[in-house]
Design an enzyme around this catalytic site. Structure first.
Site, mmCIF file in Angstrom:
data_model
loop_
_atom_site.group_PDB
_atom_site.id
_atom_site.type_symbol
_atom_site.label_atom_id
_atom_site.label_comp_id
_atom_site.label_asym_id
_atom_site.label_seq_id
_atom_site.Cartn_x
_atom_site.Cartn_y
_atom_site.Cartn_z
ATOM 1 N N GLY A 15 0.798 -1.313 -0.132
ATOM 2 C CA GLY A 15 -0.026 0.165 0.040
ATOM 3 C C GLY A 15 0.879 1.308 -0.165
ATOM 4 O O GLY A 15 2.021 1.198 0.411
ATOM 5 N N ARG B 77 -2.015 8.728 3.244
ATOM 6 C CA ARG B 77 -2.158 9.574 4.358
ATOM 7 C C ARG B 77 -1.030 9.795 5.355
ATOM 8 O O ARG B 77 -1.236 10.780 6.090
ATOM 9 C CB ARG B 77 -3.294 9.369 5.176
ATOM 10 N N GLY C 253 -5.918 -4.475 -4.535
ATOM 11 C CA GLY C 253 -6.503 -5.058 -3.612
ATOM 12 C C GLY C 253 -5.962 -6.111 -2.795
ATOM 13 O O GLY C 253 -4.929 -6.592 -3.185
ATOM 14 N N THR C 254 -6.274 -6.401 -1.645
ATOM 15 C CA THR C 254 -5.713 -7.242 -0.762
ATOM 16 C C THR C 254 -5.720 -8.583 -1.318
ATOM 17 O O THR C 254 -4.762 -9.306 -1.109
ATOM 18 C CB THR C 254 -6.193 -7.140 0.647
ATOM 19 N N SER D 222 48.098 15.085 33.791
ATOM 20 C CA SER D 222 46.912 15.889 33.514
ATOM 21 C C SER D 222 47.274 16.736 32.269
ATOM 22 O O SER D 222 48.554 17.425 32.437
ATOM 23 C CB SER D 222 46.704 16.801 34.751
ATOM 24 N N GLU E 74 -17.323 -5.554 3.203
ATOM 25 C CA GLU E 74 -16.745 -4.149 3.350
ATOM 26 C C GLU E 74 -17.582 -3.081 3.674
ATOM 27 O O GLU E 74 -18.627 -3.157 3.128
ATOM 28 C CB GLU E 74 -15.848 -4.016 1.860
HETATM 29 C C1 UD1 Z 1 -8.761 -4.187 5.036
HETATM 30 C C2 UD1 Z 1 -10.053 -5.137 4.861
HETATM 31 C C3 UD1 Z 1 -10.980 -4.652 6.180
HETATM 32 C C4 UD1 Z 1 -10.417 -4.762 7.275
HETATM 33 C C5 UD1 Z 1 -9.362 -3.782 7.493
HETATM 34 C C6 UD1 Z 1 -8.508 -3.837 8.563
HETATM 35 C C7 UD1 Z 1 -9.928 -5.966 2.520
HETATM 36 C C8 UD1 Z 1 -10.582 -5.877 1.477
HETATM 37 N N1 UD1 Z 1 -10.540 -5.235 3.428
HETATM 38 O O1 UD1 Z 1 -9.428 -2.782 4.588
HETATM 39 O O2 UD1 Z 1 -12.039 -5.908 5.868
HETATM 40 O O3 UD1 Z 1 -11.203 -4.365 8.283
HETATM 41 O O4 UD1 Z 1 -8.259 -4.000 6.194
HETATM 42 O O5 UD1 Z 1 -7.499 -2.785 8.684
HETATM 43 O O6 UD1 Z 1 -9.071 -6.839 2.697
HETATM 44 N N2 UD1 Z 1 -2.341 -3.618 0.676
HETATM 45 C C9 UD1 Z 1 -1.607 -4.286 -0.687
HETATM 46 N N3 UD1 Z 1 -2.006 -4.183 -1.639
HETATM 47 C C10 UD1 Z 1 -3.046 -3.730 -2.223
HETATM 48 C C11 UD1 Z 1 -4.012 -3.265 -0.963
HETATM 49 C C12 UD1 Z 1 -3.572 -3.442 -0.023
HETATM 50 O O7 UD1 Z 1 -0.277 -4.815 -0.226
HETATM 51 O O8 UD1 Z 1 -3.226 -3.721 -3.479
HETATM 52 C C13 UD1 Z 1 -1.890 -4.015 1.974
HETATM 53 C C14 UD1 Z 1 -1.738 -2.564 2.481
HETATM 54 O O9 UD1 Z 1 -0.491 -1.931 2.344
HETATM 55 C C15 UD1 Z 1 -2.131 -2.631 3.808
HETATM 56 C C16 UD1 Z 1 -2.952 -4.032 3.930
HETATM 57 O O10 UD1 Z 1 -2.825 -4.504 2.492
HETATM 58 O O11 UD1 Z 1 -0.888 -3.191 4.754
HETATM 59 C C17 UD1 Z 1 -4.504 -3.425 3.925
HETATM 60 O O12 UD1 Z 1 -4.936 -2.708 2.930
HETATM 61 P P1 UD1 Z 1 -5.783 -1.382 3.021
HETATM 62 O O13 UD1 Z 1 -5.910 -0.841 1.845
HETATM 63 O O14 UD1 Z 1 -5.524 -0.635 4.246
HETATM 64 O O15 UD1 Z 1 -7.170 -2.209 3.511
HETATM 65 P P2 UD1 Z 1 -8.563 -1.607 4.185
HETATM 66 O O16 UD1 Z 1 -9.292 -0.860 3.110
HETATM 67 O O17 UD1 Z 1 -8.130 -0.858 5.288
#
Ligand code: UD1
Ligand code: CA
Length: 449
Positions: A11, A15, A80-81, A406, A155
């Site tokens: 990510g 922010r 996305g995750t 000294s 979500e």
């Molecule tokens: C995610 C969860 C949400 C949970 C929340 C907890 C999903 C879809 N949602 O949301 O259910 O309540 O975390 O904090 O999983 N990342 C990547 N690659 C990407 C996207 C994200 O490596 O393409 C990493 C980010 O760096 C971060 C983590 O995954 O460390 C979470 O990603 P973030 O976008 O913050 O997820 P949330 O929207 O907070």
């Protein structure tokens, strides 16, 4: 059952408003990423895969600096995750065991919690998700439960009003067999409010396939994630609070706990007393029964049993204090061993040196270790006496039981037991003091009239 760790760290951390990738911002002296990797250490992971994206090379370097065997993969676009986990799967090919997904920006997951997730897996659940009761569920994903069964994760953006009222939220930590995870992640689509591949969708998909999903609950404090500088400061406060409590529980006296700052790896022995305003950088170990007085700064050093340090002392990397050593006020020690019972009490710099047992280093002594290009060593034998304000121009050896006068500038070795004096010889001019003062007074009187 062997376990693999997948840490999502691609990510952008928008922010944070930073040129540094979010997971490399430091908490208690170590990158956030390292805290996540450490949380996973309790699992004795057979493989650790870090998914990097923004600032990928620096993130990969930090991962390998902490664990040379860590595998790093790049997620070019942050889709996305779920997509992030998919990037990690090829690195787990041939791996038969469980995979645990952690977020690189979530530093406080406790080993006990991960162990509980593993137990739920052993009890026969195919997918185990870590949830928590959120005070303010806000943007978190919601866990939709049917008794003990987790039926899906929705979500916040995609939730109905009814679902949004659920307080049990998704921490992001998920555990499944690597094989199951791979299959489910491969089936995720991106037809949702964010247009992202949600890792959370694997729960609904698993249920459709007749697999069993459940949730383990942890305290909300454990899932604290860092998204802003304010979050980072809050995380630091949480870390310090825990570290102070743990130190005291381990038999360490902190006279003003709220003013002592520990690093992620600080180790302090019992019956050590730590005064106010002491800061520990990374890599410090203090044995039992030592005393660190107020306003000291320690980093990369070792303090042995019974030693006293400070107030106002600075121990830099490679400082090694043996038993009962005294290091006093305004003393800096770097890359130097100070042997049993030696004293360096006032206004001194000891760098690239060895001070023998029971030697006494006078006030204002400096090891002149740097010639502008190279660093050189100073060796001081046992039971030596270094006179106040001695300049030890390295490389130089001072023998056992030797003394220096000294104010000496010592440029040549001093044999065992010798006294070295290296300074201008004193000459007294009778009456000249009085005459000089009178002359100066006369000059001043002429100027002011
Ligand atoms: C995610 C969860 C949400 C949970 C929340 C907890 C999903 C879809 N949602 O949301 O259910 O309540 O975390 O904090 O999983 N990342 C990547 N690659 C990407 C996207 C994200 O490596 O393409 C990493 C980010 O760096 C971060 C983590 O995954 O460390 C979470 O990603 P973030 O976008 O913050 O997820 P949330 O929207 O907070
Ligand atoms: Ca987040």
């Amino acid at each position: 059952m062997p376990t693999a760790l997948i840490i999502l760290a691609a990510g952008q951390g928008t922010r944070m408003l930073s040129d540094t990738p979010k997971v490399l911002h430091r908490l208690a002296g170590a990158p956030l990423l390292v805290h996540a990797m450490e949380a996973g250490r309790a699992l004795e992971a057979a493989r650790t895969v870090v998914v990097a994206g923004h600032g990928g090379a620096a993130v990969a370097d930090a991962a390998r600096a902490h664990d040379p065997e860590a595998i790093t993969v790049t997620q070019e676009e942050q889709l996305g995750t779920g997509h992030a986990v998919a990037q990690a799967m090829p690195a787990l090919s041939g791996f038969a065991g469980d995979a645990v997904v952690l977020f690189g920006d979530t530093p406080f997951i406790r080993p006990e919690t991960l162990a509980a997730m593993r137990e739920a897996r052993q009890a026969g659940h195919d997918v185990v998700v870590l949830g928590f009761e959120a005070a303010e569920p806000g943007r978190y994903g919601r866990l939709v439960m049917d008794g003990d069964r987790l039926t899906r994760i929705v979500e916040a953006k995609d939730a109905t009003d009814e679902e949004r009222a659920i307080k049990l939220c998704n921490s992001g930590v998920i555990c499944a067999s690597a094989e199951t995870l791979s299959t489910l992640v491969g089936a995720i689509g991106n037809d949702n409010a964010a247009g992202e591949y949600y890792l959370t969708d694997i729960v609904g998909l698993a249920n459709l396939r007749g697999l069993s999903c459940t949730a383990i609950r942890c305290d909300e404090a454990e899932t604290l994630g860092v998204n802003t500088r304010a979050d980072l400061a809050r995380a630091e406060a949480v870390f310090q609070d825990r570290a102070r409590t743990e130190a005291m529980a381990g038999g360490v006296t902190l006279t003003a706990p709220e003013t002592v700052f520990f690093a992620h790896d600080t180790v302090i022995g019992r019956d050590t007393v730590i005064g106010p305003n002491v800061i520990f950088g990374p890599g410090v170990t203090v044995e039992s029964g030592a005393e660190i007085r107020g306003f000291c700064h320690l980093e990369g050093c070792h303090v042995s049993h019974g030693a006293t340090v400070g107030p106002f002392a600075r121990l830099r990397p490679g400082a090694e204090l043996a038993n009962d050593v005294h290091v006093g006020n305004f003393v800096e020690v770097k890359n130097a061993v100070i042997d049993d019972g030696a004293k360096v009490n006032h206004l001194t710099y000891i760098g690239d040196a060895h001070v023998g047992a029971r030697s006494n280093i006078g006030a204002g002594t400096i090891t002149c270790n740097y010639d502008g290009v190279m660093k050189h060593r100073t060796e001081i034998g046992a039971d030596a006496f270094i006179g106040s304000s001695t300049m030890l121009v390295a490389p130089v050896n001072i023998g056992a039981r030797a003394m220096t006068g000294s104010g000496s500038v010592i440029t040549e070795d001093v044999p065992d037991g010798a006294l070295a004096i290296a300074r201008g010889k004193q000459s007294n001019k009778p009456g000249l003091g009085i005459r000089l003062i009178e002359r100066l007074r006369a000059i001043k009187a002429r100027k002011t009239n």
